[in-house]
Design an enzyme around this catalytic site. Structure first.
Site, PDB file in Angstrom:
ATOM      1  N   ARG A  72       0.825  -1.217   0.000  1.00 33.24           N
ATOM      2  CA  ARG A  72       0.000   0.000   0.000  1.00 33.24           C
ATOM      3  C   ARG A  72       0.858   1.267   0.000  1.00 33.24           C
ATOM      4  NH1 ARG A  72      -5.412  -1.857   2.280  1.00 33.24           N
ATOM      5  NH2 ARG A  72      -6.129   0.265   2.317  1.00 33.24           N
ATOM      6  N   TYR A 126       0.812   4.296  -2.515  1.00 39.68           N
ATOM      7  CA  TYR A 126      -0.306   5.240  -2.326  1.00 39.68           C
ATOM      8  C   TYR A 126      -0.111   6.029  -1.037  1.00 39.68           C
ATOM      9  CZ  TYR A 126      -5.238   6.728  -2.047  1.00 39.68           C
ATOM     10  OH  TYR A 126      -6.406   7.447  -1.960  1.00 39.68           O
ATOM     11  N   ASP A 127       0.099   5.308   0.073  1.00 38.70           N
ATOM     12  CA  ASP A 127       0.165   5.983   1.382  1.00 38.70           C
ATOM     13  C   ASP A 127       1.325   6.975   1.436  1.00 38.70           C
ATOM     14  OD1 ASP A 127      -1.642   3.951   1.711  1.00 38.70           O
ATOM     15  OD2 ASP A 127      -0.804   3.185   3.578  1.00 38.70           O
ATOM     16  N   LYS A 175       0.937   9.904  -1.041  1.00 36.05           N
ATOM     17  CA  LYS A 175       0.035  10.942  -0.526  1.00 36.05           C
ATOM     18  C   LYS A 175       0.673  11.706   0.636  1.00 36.05           C
ATOM     19  CE  LYS A 175      -3.887  10.400  -2.927  1.00 36.05           C
ATOM     20  NZ  LYS A 175      -4.582  11.478  -3.639  1.00 36.05           N
ATOM     21  N   ASN A 227     -13.087   6.859   3.585  1.00 32.89           N
ATOM     22  CA  ASN A 227     -13.851   6.060   2.611  1.00 32.89           C
ATOM     23  C   ASN A 227     -15.162   6.709   2.188  1.00 32.89           C
ATOM     24  OD1 ASN A 227     -12.140   4.280   4.376  1.00 32.89           O
ATOM     25  ND2 ASN A 227     -12.732   2.788   2.824  1.00 32.89           N
ATOM     26  N   VAL A 259     -14.793  -1.736  -1.278  1.00 31.53           N
ATOM     27  CA  VAL A 259     -15.709  -2.642  -0.602  1.00 31.53           C
ATOM     28  C   VAL A 259     -17.177  -2.331  -0.884  1.00 31.53           C
ATOM     29  CG1 VAL A 259     -15.719  -1.380   1.622  1.00 31.53           C
ATOM     30  CG2 VAL A 259     -16.092  -3.863   1.558  1.00 31.53           C
ATOM     31  N   VAL A 260     -17.571  -1.076  -0.915  1.00 30.23           N
ATOM     32  CA  VAL A 260     -18.999  -0.783  -1.099  1.00 30.23           C
ATOM     33  C   VAL A 260     -19.441  -1.210  -2.498  1.00 30.23           C
ATOM     34  CG1 VAL A 260     -20.760   1.012  -1.171  1.00 30.23           C
ATOM     35  CG2 VAL A 260     -18.987   1.092   0.593  1.00 30.23           C
ATOM     36  N   PHE A 264     -19.306  -5.151  -2.885  1.00 31.25           N
ATOM     37  CA  PHE A 264     -20.385  -5.889  -2.224  1.00 31.25           C
ATOM     38  C   PHE A 264     -21.718  -5.661  -2.939  1.00 31.25           C
ATOM     39  CE2 PHE A 264     -18.504  -6.295   2.385  1.00 31.25           C
ATOM     40  CZ  PHE A 264     -17.483  -7.090   1.881  1.00 31.25           C
ATOM     41  N   PRO A 280      -5.712  -1.800   7.163  1.00 33.78           N
ATOM     42  CA  PRO A 280      -5.959  -1.192   8.480  1.00 33.78           C
ATOM     43  C   PRO A 280      -7.106  -1.883   9.226  1.00 33.78           C
ATOM     44  CG  PRO A 280      -5.664   0.502   6.810  1.00 33.78           C
ATOM     45  CD  PRO A 280      -5.764  -0.804   6.080  1.00 33.78           C
TER      46      PRO A 280
HETATM   47  P1  NAD Z   1     -11.083   7.568  -9.226  1.00 29.76           P
HETATM   48  O1  NAD Z   1     -10.132   6.490  -9.580  1.00 29.76           O
HETATM   49  O2  NAD Z   1     -12.511   7.393  -9.631  1.00 29.76           O
HETATM   50  O3  NAD Z   1     -10.607   8.977  -9.783  1.00 29.76           O
HETATM   51  C1  NAD Z   1      -9.259   9.315  -9.959  1.00 29.76           C
HETATM   52  C2  NAD Z   1      -9.122  10.008 -11.301  1.00 29.76           C
HETATM   53  O4  NAD Z   1      -7.755  10.419 -11.499  1.00 29.76           O
HETATM   54  C3  NAD Z   1      -9.473   9.097 -12.478  1.00 29.76           C
HETATM   55  O5  NAD Z   1     -10.373   9.745 -13.334  1.00 29.76           O
HETATM   56  C4  NAD Z   1      -8.134   8.841 -13.160  1.00 29.76           C
HETATM   57  O6  NAD Z   1      -8.235   8.576 -14.527  1.00 29.76           O
HETATM   58  C5  NAD Z   1      -7.378  10.122 -12.837  1.00 29.76           C
HETATM   59  N1  NAD Z   1      -5.915   9.979 -12.887  1.00 29.76           N
HETATM   60  C6  NAD Z   1      -5.159   9.014 -12.319  1.00 29.76           C
HETATM   61  N2  NAD Z   1      -3.857   9.228 -12.586  1.00 29.76           N
HETATM   62  C7  NAD Z   1      -3.798  10.381 -13.319  1.00 29.76           C
HETATM   63  C8  NAD Z   1      -2.728  11.123 -13.899  1.00 29.76           C
HETATM   64  N3  NAD Z   1      -1.459  10.730 -13.761  1.00 29.76           N
HETATM   65  N4  NAD Z   1      -3.030  12.245 -14.592  1.00 29.76           N
HETATM   66  C9  NAD Z   1      -4.331  12.644 -14.749  1.00 29.76           C
HETATM   67  N5  NAD Z   1      -5.376  11.969 -14.228  1.00 29.76           N
HETATM   68  C10 NAD Z   1      -5.109  10.857 -13.516  1.00 29.76           C
HETATM   69  O7  NAD Z   1     -10.987   7.759  -7.637  1.00 29.76           O
HETATM   70  P2  NAD Z   1     -11.775   8.724  -6.652  1.00 29.76           P
HETATM   71  O8  NAD Z   1     -12.384   7.900  -5.594  1.00 29.76           O
HETATM   72  O9  NAD Z   1     -12.625   9.667  -7.411  1.00 29.76           O
HETATM   73  O10 NAD Z   1     -10.572   9.515  -5.969  1.00 29.76           O
HETATM   74  C11 NAD Z   1     -10.263  10.869  -6.294  1.00 29.76           C
HETATM   75  C12 NAD Z   1      -9.180  11.365  -5.353  1.00 29.76           C
HETATM   76  O11 NAD Z   1      -9.632  11.291  -4.000  1.00 29.76           O
HETATM   77  C13 NAD Z   1      -7.881  10.569  -5.426  1.00 29.76           C
HETATM   78  O12 NAD Z   1      -6.795  11.451  -5.322  1.00 29.76           O
HETATM   79  C14 NAD Z   1      -7.958   9.680  -4.203  1.00 29.76           C
HETATM   80  O13 NAD Z   1      -6.670   9.349  -3.726  1.00 29.76           O
HETATM   81  C15 NAD Z   1      -8.712  10.569  -3.225  1.00 29.76           C
HETATM   82  N6  NAD Z   1      -9.393   9.768  -2.196  1.00 29.76           N
HETATM   83  C16 NAD Z   1     -10.565   9.123  -2.468  1.00 29.76           C
HETATM   84  C17 NAD Z   1     -11.178   8.383  -1.464  1.00 29.76           C
HETATM   85  C18 NAD Z   1     -12.490   7.677  -1.681  1.00 29.76           C
HETATM   86  O14 NAD Z   1     -12.975   7.042  -0.744  1.00 29.76           O
HETATM   87  N7  NAD Z   1     -13.133   7.761  -2.811  1.00 29.76           N
HETATM   88  C19 NAD Z   1     -10.583   8.273  -0.204  1.00 29.76           C
HETATM   89  C20 NAD Z   1      -9.374   8.921   0.020  1.00 29.76           C
HETATM   90  C21 NAD Z   1      -8.795   9.684  -0.978  1.00 29.76           C
HETATM   91  N1  UDP Z   2     -12.843  -5.600   1.647  1.00 28.44           N
HETATM   92  C1  UDP Z   2     -13.505  -6.806   1.758  1.00 28.44           C
HETATM   93  N2  UDP Z   2     -13.981  -7.387   0.616  1.00 28.44           N
HETATM   94  C2  UDP Z   2     -13.870  -6.805  -0.604  1.00 28.44           C
HETATM   95  C3  UDP Z   2     -13.198  -5.561  -0.712  1.00 28.44           C
HETATM   96  C4  UDP Z   2     -12.695  -4.983   0.436  1.00 28.44           C
HETATM   97  O1  UDP Z   2     -13.654  -7.355   2.853  1.00 28.44           O
HETATM   98  O2  UDP Z   2     -14.355  -7.394  -1.580  1.00 28.44           O
HETATM   99  C5  UDP Z   2     -12.322  -4.956   2.877  1.00 28.44           C
HETATM  100  C6  UDP Z   2     -10.864  -4.559   2.810  1.00 28.44           C
HETATM  101  O3  UDP Z   2     -10.031  -5.648   3.188  1.00 28.44           O
HETATM  102  C7  UDP Z   2     -10.805  -3.422   3.812  1.00 28.44           C
HETATM  103  C8  UDP Z   2     -12.188  -2.774   3.687  1.00 28.44           C
HETATM  104  O4  UDP Z   2     -13.026  -3.760   3.074  1.00 28.44           O
HETATM  105  O5  UDP Z   2     -10.669  -3.924   5.117  1.00 28.44           O
HETATM  106  C9  UDP Z   2     -12.188  -1.512   2.839  1.00 28.44           C
HETATM  107  O6  UDP Z   2     -11.564  -1.801   1.608  1.00 28.44           O
HETATM  108  P1  UDP Z   2     -11.463  -0.757   0.414  1.00 28.44           P
HETATM  109  O7  UDP Z   2     -10.619  -1.400  -0.632  1.00 28.44           O
HETATM  110  O8  UDP Z   2     -12.819  -0.303   0.028  1.00 28.44           O
HETATM  111  O9  UDP Z   2     -10.756   0.526   1.022  1.00 28.44           O
HETATM  112  P2  UDP Z   2      -9.542   0.777   2.027  1.00 28.44           P
HETATM  113  O10 UDP Z   2     -10.177   1.492   3.145  1.00 28.44           O
HETATM  114  O11 UDP Z   2      -8.945  -0.521   2.478  1.00 28.44           O
HETATM  115  O12 UDP Z   2      -8.595   1.587   1.222  1.00 28.44           O
END
Ligand code: NAD
Ligand code: UDP
Ligand code: UDP
Length: 321
Positions: A148, A151-152, A155, A180, A193-194, A197, A280
């Site tokens: 992970r 990403y972690d 960011k 999330n 996960v959402v 499921f 986590p």
């Molecule tokens: P997503 O994958 O639907 O959207 C990400 C977008 O970024 C996509 O359209 C993808 O094509 C674009 N992208 C990726 N790499 C790129 C690059 N190099 N140049 C230009 N575009 C690029 O995901 P999301 O859920 O909409 O997430 C959006 C942002 O929010 C991300 O930065 C993600 O890390 C952050 N985020 C989302 C969540 C969540 O729960 N949805 C949680 C934490 C952080």
């Molecule tokens: N998870 C799961 N089944 C799935 C996908 C995810 O049990 O089919 C669990 C995953 O292991 C994590 C949580 O659901 O504990 C949230 O996963 P997700 O990938 O949505 O986001 P995360 O918070 O881990 O980035």
């Protein structure tokens, strides 16, 4: 020197063809802004923004934020980055490049234009947290070399860059730590996960619980999150964050599966699969700062209602009666 705005505000949304970005753009256009959507369509999809094609205030540019971008805008929301574990682990080097080099380029753009810039950071900066619920002052418990980490740590480094541009160049930065978030337009196959499921339940497939399902997450409906983004951007140059945005109601993954079974009426079975590395065990935002700094912001859509809307979306997207 500050850029002079004539007429409408022009807002750049990177990652705008993705799940969160496309909802943000809908809100920006609805309030009268012009929007420039920059996306390389790695995980995003044009179908998320197809409905905007005829809007004269909307413009799409296919571009990778790892490369410099010279445009003229009044605000920047930097969302470009794959977000689901399956997607960001698919090409981990590219994930780090997008987070770090993408942040440098967007910060350079904001610095040249002297405009505010919001960074979509994540609760993943807390890693597998020892403090619960997570407060912004917690430095986290992150494995720097695990699956992970691209990403972690990407960011986390982006957050460092944002705060250094603030200290060194007096940039108006806004760092949001997103917990999330779910809703319509999530990618049906991104493994989060959402969406996973719901798709499994609607298709009558086994629901895959990783580990024993006792790990927790707190699920925020997309509209609530976007409201927080907009308030943060308008909060003025003294509000930089980091600010947690998420719904503090915490559920086990097993409880989530049961709620989705109940709402869909599915006969899918719950099956267990191995827990991925560094998953986590608990996650829940402390949203005290969001409430104080963002005019009393708090989530308004609870899980049952959010799931209802999301299930309706997937029923239609997957053409399931
Ligand atoms: P997503 O994958 O639907 O959207 C990400 C977008 O970024 C996509 O359209 C993808 O094509 C674009 N992208 C990726 N790499 C790129 C690059 N190099 N140049 C230009 N575009 C690029 O995901 P999301 O859920 O909409 O997430 C959006 C942002 O929010 C991300 O930065 C993600 O890390 C952050 N985020 C989302 C969540 C969540 O729960 N949805 C949680 C934490 C952080
Ligand atoms: N998870 C799961 N089944 C799935 C996908 C995810 O049990 O089919 C669990 C995953 O292991 C994590 C949580 O659901 O504990 C949230 O996963 P997700 O990938 O949505 O986001 P995360 O918070 O881990 O980035
Ligand atoms: N940059 C960009 N658009 C701009 C201005 C800068 O993409 O309008 C990029 C540029 O590639 C640069 C990076 O942002 O490398 C960082 O810019 P900054 O001015 O902070 O640093 P420098 O140009 O000195 O490397």
């Amino acid at each position: 020197m500050a850029r002079i705005t004539y007429g409408r505000r022009r807002v750049l949304v990177t990652g705008g063809a993705g799940f969160l970005g496309s909802h943000l753009i809908d809100r920006l256009l609805a309030r009268g802004d012009e929007v420039l959507c920059v996306d390389n369509l790695f995980t995003g999809d044009k179908s998320n923004i197809d409905h905007l094609a005829a809007n004269p205030r909307f413009e799409f540019m296919r571009h990778d934020v790892c490369f410099p971008l010279y445009v003229e805008v009044d605000q920047i929301f930097n969302l470009a980055c794959p977000a689901s574990p399956i997607h960001y682990q698919h090409d981990p080097v590219q994930t780090t490049k997008t987070s770090v080099i993408g942040a440098i380029n967007m910060l350079g753009l904001a610095k040249r234009l002297r405009v505010p810039i919001l960074q979509a950071s994540t609760s993943e900066v807390y890693g597998d947290p020892h403090i619960h619920p997570q407060v912004e002052s917690y430095w986290g418990n992150v494995n720097p070399i695990g699956i992970r980490s691209c990403y972690d740590e990407g960011k986390r480094c982006a957050e460092t860059l944002f705060f250094d541009y603030y200290r060194q160049h007096a940039l108006d930065i806004k760092v949001v730590r997103i917990f999330n978030t779910y809703g319509p337009r999530m990618h049906a196959a991104d493994g989060r996960v959402v969406s996973n499921f719901i798709v499994q339940a609607l298709q009558g497939h086994d629901i895959t619980i990783f580990g024993d399902g006792s790990q927790t997450r707190s699920f925020c409906y997309v509209d609530d999150l976007i409201e927080g983004f907009l308030r943060f951007m308008e909060a003025g140059p003294d509000v930089h964050g980091p600010i947690n945005l998420g719904n503090p109601n915490e559920f086990t993954i097993r409880e989530l599966a049961e709620a989705i079974i109940a709402q869909t009426g599915s006969r899918s079975r719950l099956v267990t699969m191995p827990l991925p590395a560094d998953d986590p065990t608990q996650r829940k935002p402390d949203t005290t700062i969001a409430q104080a700094e963002l005019a009393g912001w708090e989530p308004t859509v609870e899980l049952e209602e959010g799931l209802r809307r999301t299930i309706a979306y997937f029923r239609s997207a997957l053409k399931i009666a």
